[in-house]
Design an enzyme around this catalytic site. Sequence first.
Site, mmCIF file in Angstrom:
data_model
loop_
_atom_site.group_PDB
_atom_site.id
_atom_site.type_symbol
_atom_site.label_atom_id
_atom_site.label_comp_id
_atom_site.label_asym_id
_atom_site.label_seq_id
_atom_site.Cartn_x
_atom_site.Cartn_y
_atom_site.Cartn_z
ATOM 1 N N ASP A 10 -2.978 -9.585 7.343
ATOM 2 C CA ASP A 10 -1.741 -9.824 8.086
ATOM 3 C C ASP A 10 -1.250 -8.561 8.777
ATOM 4 O O ASP A 10 -0.440 -8.627 9.703
ATOM 5 C CB ASP A 10 -0.656 -10.386 7.156
ATOM 6 C CG ASP A 10 -0.369 -9.476 5.974
ATOM 7 O OD1 ASP A 10 -1.312 -8.921 5.399
ATOM 8 O OD2 ASP A 10 0.807 -9.325 5.608
ATOM 9 N N CYS A 64 0.823 -1.191 0.000
ATOM 10 C CA CYS A 64 0.000 0.000 0.000
ATOM 11 C C CYS A 64 0.862 1.247 0.000
ATOM 12 O O CYS A 64 2.086 1.192 0.034
ATOM 13 C CB CYS A 64 -0.897 0.022 1.242
ATOM 14 S SG CYS A 64 -1.832 -1.499 1.495
ATOM 15 N N SER A 84 11.553 -11.711 -6.230
ATOM 16 C CA SER A 84 12.770 -11.248 -6.889
ATOM 17 C C SER A 84 13.972 -11.566 -6.005
ATOM 18 O O SER A 84 13.845 -11.723 -4.790
ATOM 19 C CB SER A 84 12.671 -9.735 -7.155
ATOM 20 O OG SER A 84 13.757 -9.262 -7.903
ATOM 21 N N GLY A 85 15.163 -11.654 -6.627
ATOM 22 C CA GLY A 85 16.343 -12.173 -5.937
ATOM 23 C C GLY A 85 17.214 -11.155 -5.248
ATOM 24 O O GLY A 85 18.362 -11.478 -4.912
#
EC number: 6.3.5.4
Length: 586
Positions: free
Chosen positions: A96, A2, A360-361
């Site tokens: 969450d 957000c 993503s790494g």
Amino acid sequence: MCGIGGLIYTPGTQPCSESVLQRMVQALGHRGPNGVHIARLGRADMVHTRLAIIDLEGGDQPLTSGDGTLVANGEIYNDPQIRQQIGPDHFQTGSDCESPLLLWERNGSTYTRGLRGMYAIGLYDKAQQELLLSRDPFGIKPLYFTEFSGGIAFASEPAPLIASGLAPRAIAPAVRDELLQLQFTTGWETIFPGIQRVMPGETLRINQGRILDRQRQSPIPASAPLFTSEAEALNQLDIALMDSVHAHERSDVPFGLFLSGGIDSACLLTAMNRLPSTTPLRTWTAVFDAPGAADEAEAAEALAQHAHAQHETLRITADMVWQHLPAIVACMDDPVADYAIIPTWFLAQKAVQDVTVILSGEGGDELFCGYGRYRTASRPWWKGRRRMWRRGIFDNMNILRHHPAHWRDGIAAAEMAGADAQTPLSRLQAVDIAEWLPNDLLIKLDRCLMAHGLEGRTPLLDPIVAQTAWRLPDSMRLHDGKGKWLLRKWLQQHNSAARPFAPKQGFTVPIGTWIRQKGAYLGDLVARQECIAEIARPDRVKALFRAADNRRTGAAAWTLLFYALWHRTHIRNLPPEGDVFSALSQ
């Protein structure tokens, strides 16, 4: 995922008008296309723009419990465990982001110590009239604040603080010089005077419009016994990676993976493929349409095919870059002149057509020792040791009017702070974890993805993974001249299609080649910008663009091009419309 923002007022100050909050919301709109909420709480205001990921129907914010009101940007990966500990009956939603609020009710300002995830949080205690601003330890999610005449304002990006009129649209020259030399900026201060970052791992306690306390949680685990057995280390790495990837896959919307031919994304793909799934994996790779450009498409496609993934290769051309570069640069309000913003932005534009979350790494090089600079900086002096970040982009180029004097101060401070790391290599890694990672790589990922309403997740930047990485002896970080040794061994063990010990091609964007093709015309346009003439000699800028035929000159030309476009949007307040050439001609 957000956009958040808000204000807390000093006693005797009248709350701001609704129009201030509306301007803030408008500037945050790209971060949250699924809903907007404003809460006026007397001595504080909170705003939230939502990108719905968890509890799509019931997860709107702000969230309230007792005297606490919370807005959050992020994901809490141990939310199921927190709910079990506290008791599911205490929760009102499935979001969450409710977990931090209930932890705060029990633990006060130390509530973030119980969180595993990426987050930027604003939490207002109405009874105490106190605001907490918190950011995750790695700094995956951004958070900024500014002091104004009536109190303190905060937001996910600097742009909303400026658009709302609470911070000036101006330049801090010393920070600008750091940007020119490093391609990113360090520490608390941003390029905008008066706007500061909440630092990674910080919780600020603000009362009566003043900062009373700053607590900080390190992303680097406390010293722990180093592994003595490679087999034990591999087993612990396997447990950590699988646990982290499983947690990062938790989503009520589709997700996918940015896949290069490199080690980090290959490890994530391997772990994702080992987990049960009812839908095929989605993967995307970028390649560049330029002579001699590095091309890892074949390796990425082979990995995707082995994992039975639905894979797409996106070919990025010079015309695409020139057409969209003003918009790409515009999304980097906290400026990062890293040309990797180009493929990241285009990949996000493509992926958002099919998914809402991307893994993503980022973090693999910093945690597992992947950069070549670690090898050269850790050598004995008689074998050619070279200090990291020793040379700025414009050193010895005679282009800038005044050579920056203190551009390396932030890096030097990080070197001092990391001096107590437990091994020689970990001291070098600590510098990058403190500055390069949050202030370049993670800003790049956040802004380029959020520009398209896409959430980015980084499973390698997880406390469990970091705990394992920080227990590696130097020989398992760097071995036989190769970094990320243990990650390579793990990949070799679990993916027969991977070639973890093959020479790395790299993922270099051919920006120098593209600039050189338009050198004379583009150099003239850049040189005539007032913001460039202020800092550099126009005739030498023109010459630089005509000679952008190697890595150094290409990087310098790109940095000036980036700054000219960035200044046009964020200081002159002009919309990023049209291609590069029309934008710079105005």
